[in-house]
Scaffold this active site. Structure first.
Site, PDB file in Angstrom:
ATOM      1  N   SER A 108      57.992  96.699  15.342  1.00  0.00           N
ATOM      2  CA  SER A 108      59.457  96.797  15.298  1.00  0.00           C
ATOM      3  C   SER A 108      60.126  95.495  15.741  1.00  0.00           C
ATOM      4  CB  SER A 108      59.938  97.961  16.165  1.00  0.00           C
ATOM      5  OG  SER A 108      59.517  97.780  17.497  1.00  0.00           O
ATOM      6  N   LYS A 140      54.090  88.496  11.968  1.00  0.00           N
ATOM      7  CA  LYS A 140      54.109  89.815  11.332  1.00  0.00           C
ATOM      8  C   LYS A 140      55.002  89.828  10.089  1.00  0.00           C
ATOM      9  CE  LYS A 140      51.214  92.191  13.759  1.00  0.00           C
ATOM     10  NZ  LYS A 140      50.024  92.774  13.114  1.00  0.00           N
ATOM     11  N   HIS A 179      52.098  96.076  27.816  1.00  0.00           N
ATOM     12  CA  HIS A 179      53.449  96.562  27.559  1.00  0.00           C
ATOM     13  C   HIS A 179      53.896  97.444  28.716  1.00  0.00           C
ATOM     14  CE1 HIS A 179      54.280  95.046  23.565  1.00  0.00           C
ATOM     15  NE2 HIS A 179      52.997  95.182  23.308  1.00  0.00           N
TER      16      HIS A 179
HETATM   17  P1  GDP Z   1      59.075  94.431  24.600  1.00  0.00           P
HETATM   18  O1  GDP Z   1      59.307  95.839  24.133  1.00  0.00           O
HETATM   19  O2  GDP Z   1      58.586  93.524  23.530  1.00  0.00           O
HETATM   20  O3  GDP Z   1      60.279  93.872  25.313  1.00  0.00           O
HETATM   21  O4  GDP Z   1      57.844  94.432  25.620  1.00  0.00           O
HETATM   22  P2  GDP Z   1      57.439  95.182  26.962  1.00  0.00           P
HETATM   23  O5  GDP Z   1      56.907  96.539  26.679  1.00  0.00           O
HETATM   24  O6  GDP Z   1      56.520  94.236  27.683  1.00  0.00           O
HETATM   25  O7  GDP Z   1      58.769  95.306  27.854  1.00  0.00           O
HETATM   26  C1  GDP Z   1      59.754  96.272  27.602  1.00  0.00           C
HETATM   27  C2  GDP Z   1      60.779  96.294  28.728  1.00  0.00           C
HETATM   28  O8  GDP Z   1      60.175  96.853  29.905  1.00  0.00           O
HETATM   29  C3  GDP Z   1      61.318  94.928  29.140  1.00  0.00           C
HETATM   30  O9  GDP Z   1      62.694  95.067  29.425  1.00  0.00           O
HETATM   31  C4  GDP Z   1      60.537  94.637  30.426  1.00  0.00           C
HETATM   32  O10 GDP Z   1      61.208  93.746  31.297  1.00  0.00           O
HETATM   33  C5  GDP Z   1      60.472  96.038  31.023  1.00  0.00           C
HETATM   34  N1  GDP Z   1      59.437  96.220  32.053  1.00  0.00           N
HETATM   35  C6  GDP Z   1      59.639  96.784  33.278  1.00  0.00           C
HETATM   36  N2  GDP Z   1      58.520  96.750  34.024  1.00  0.00           N
HETATM   37  C7  GDP Z   1      57.563  96.185  33.248  1.00  0.00           C
HETATM   38  C8  GDP Z   1      56.183  95.875  33.482  1.00  0.00           C
HETATM   39  O11 GDP Z   1      55.614  96.115  34.548  1.00  0.00           O
HETATM   40  N3  GDP Z   1      55.498  95.312  32.437  1.00  0.00           N
HETATM   41  C9  GDP Z   1      56.112  95.046  31.239  1.00  0.00           C
HETATM   42  N4  GDP Z   1      55.376  94.506  30.250  1.00  0.00           N
HETATM   43  N5  GDP Z   1      57.423  95.288  31.011  1.00  0.00           N
HETATM   44  C10 GDP Z   1      58.139  95.851  32.004  1.00  0.00           C
END
Ligand code: GDP
Length: 312
Positions: A108, A140, A179
């Site tokens: 996405s 992608k 993630h």
């Molecule tokens: P995105 O969907 O590509 O932005 O990837 P992520 O899944 O890594 O992050 C999604 C959202 O979750 C972002 O706003 C991050 O800052 C938040 N987030 C909060 N805590 C965490 C954490 O511990 N790890 C990650 N990866 N994201 C976090």
């Protein structure tokens, strides 16, 4: 399809393992699987040799270099290079060595940062990308365009599915490059064991994300491989999103952590909202089944049962 050789690339990853699990359960007789060690998909000659020898008739292109917001930020070259190489080698070899059908998995994040919400497939390339994952997104988008181009020029039956944020068994639970959903499962679990007062959640908690269980995605992939043949990509999502703060509370409830949440605003929020418009796929007759509450509970169970295999 189930009597023919089927190649699932990336079968040790979250998506590939779910597709392979599903095909096995359906009775697929001839699954082709190769670990990264056995076949480095970034090497064109090796990929060609594999296709020439095994002639897969159906290909699920689930192999990719993936990671969360921090991994994307720190490894822009690897995200761009590895994904371009992997998908180019596979799509090209599949077409040249007689694959009947290929399903390419995008993401996405290919849609513009400020696309209308929910994001329709037609919003592709109508605006600027989210900078934190632009490298992955560009790769992608190139993969999607390559599928369309091979369909037009070579009549190659390549289709594209664009899944939302995925989670489930076999995910990467690292604290650094995963993630958000698996990262929070791990953080909350460890905080519970340590009886910590609080858990740190990155960003402001306000970004909204949609989460789809990977077994639902695998179901959609098998459905599309059998029923869909067109150049238009199809979004695959759950249909509703939650804020990161809401997700954190859901994870806390699932894990049984009673302490506080602390938002670390020095970490990036990324794109403000990422909800897919799934009306095209719904119109074809497919719906997801696994609710976020049920999926979180089973994923947490898997996490607890597989502590020794977790990637750090
Ligand atoms: P995105 O969907 O590509 O932005 O990837 P992520 O899944 O890594 O992050 C999604 C959202 O979750 C972002 O706003 C991050 O800052 C938040 N987030 C909060 N805590 C965490 C954490 O511990 N790890 C990650 N990866 N994201 C976090």
């Amino acid at each position: 399809m189930y009597d023919s050789p089927i190649y699932v690339s990336g079968h040790n990853g979250l998506v590939g393992s779910a597709i392979a699990r599903r095909l096995r359960a359906d009775g697929a007789k001839h699954l082709l699987l190769r670990t990264h060690r056995e076949l480095d998909l970034r090497r064109q000659a090796d990929v060609e040799r594999f296709f020439a020898e095994h002639r897969p008739q159906y290909v699920f292109l689930a192999a990719a270099k993936v990671g969360g917001i921090e991994a994307n930020r720190s490894h822009p070259a690897q995200f761009l290079r590895d994904n371009l190489q992997i998908q180019t080698n596979i799509i090209d070899a599949a077409q040249r060595f007689g694959t009947r059908k290929l399903l390419f998995l995008g993401s996405s994040c290919i849609y513009p940062r400020l696309a209308p919400q929910p994001m329709p497939e037609d919003s592709l390339l109508t605006g600027a990308l989210e900078p934190t994952n632009q490298w992955y997104a560009i790769a992608k988008i190139a993969g999607l365009k390559m599928c369309q181009a091979y369909r037009r020029e070579f009549s190659f039956d390549a289709i594209c599915a664009m899944p939302t944020n995925l989670y489930g068994p076999g995910d990467n639970f690292s604290l650094v490059d995963s993630h958000v959903l698996p990262a929070l499962i791990r953080k909350y679990h460890e905080a519970k064991l340590k009886m910590a007062a609080a858990v740190e959640v990155w960003g402001s908690g306000t970004p909204r994300r949609e989460f789809l269980h990977v077994d639902d995605l695998a179901d959609a992939c098998v459905f599309l491989m059998q029923k869909y043949s067109d150049e238009a990509p199809l979004n695959v999502g759950w249909g509703k999103d939650v804020s990161i703060a809401e997700l954190a509370q859901l994870v806390a409830d699932t894990v049984g952590f009673k302490g506080e949440v602390r938002f670390d605003r020095s970490k990036p929020d990324g794109t403000p909202r990422k909800l897919l418009d799934t009306s095209r796929l719904s119109a074809l007759g497919w719906q997801p089944k696994i609710t976020l509450a049920a999926g979180l509970a089973s994923t947490y169970e898997w996490f607890c049962a597989h502590q020794e295999h977790l990637r750090r």
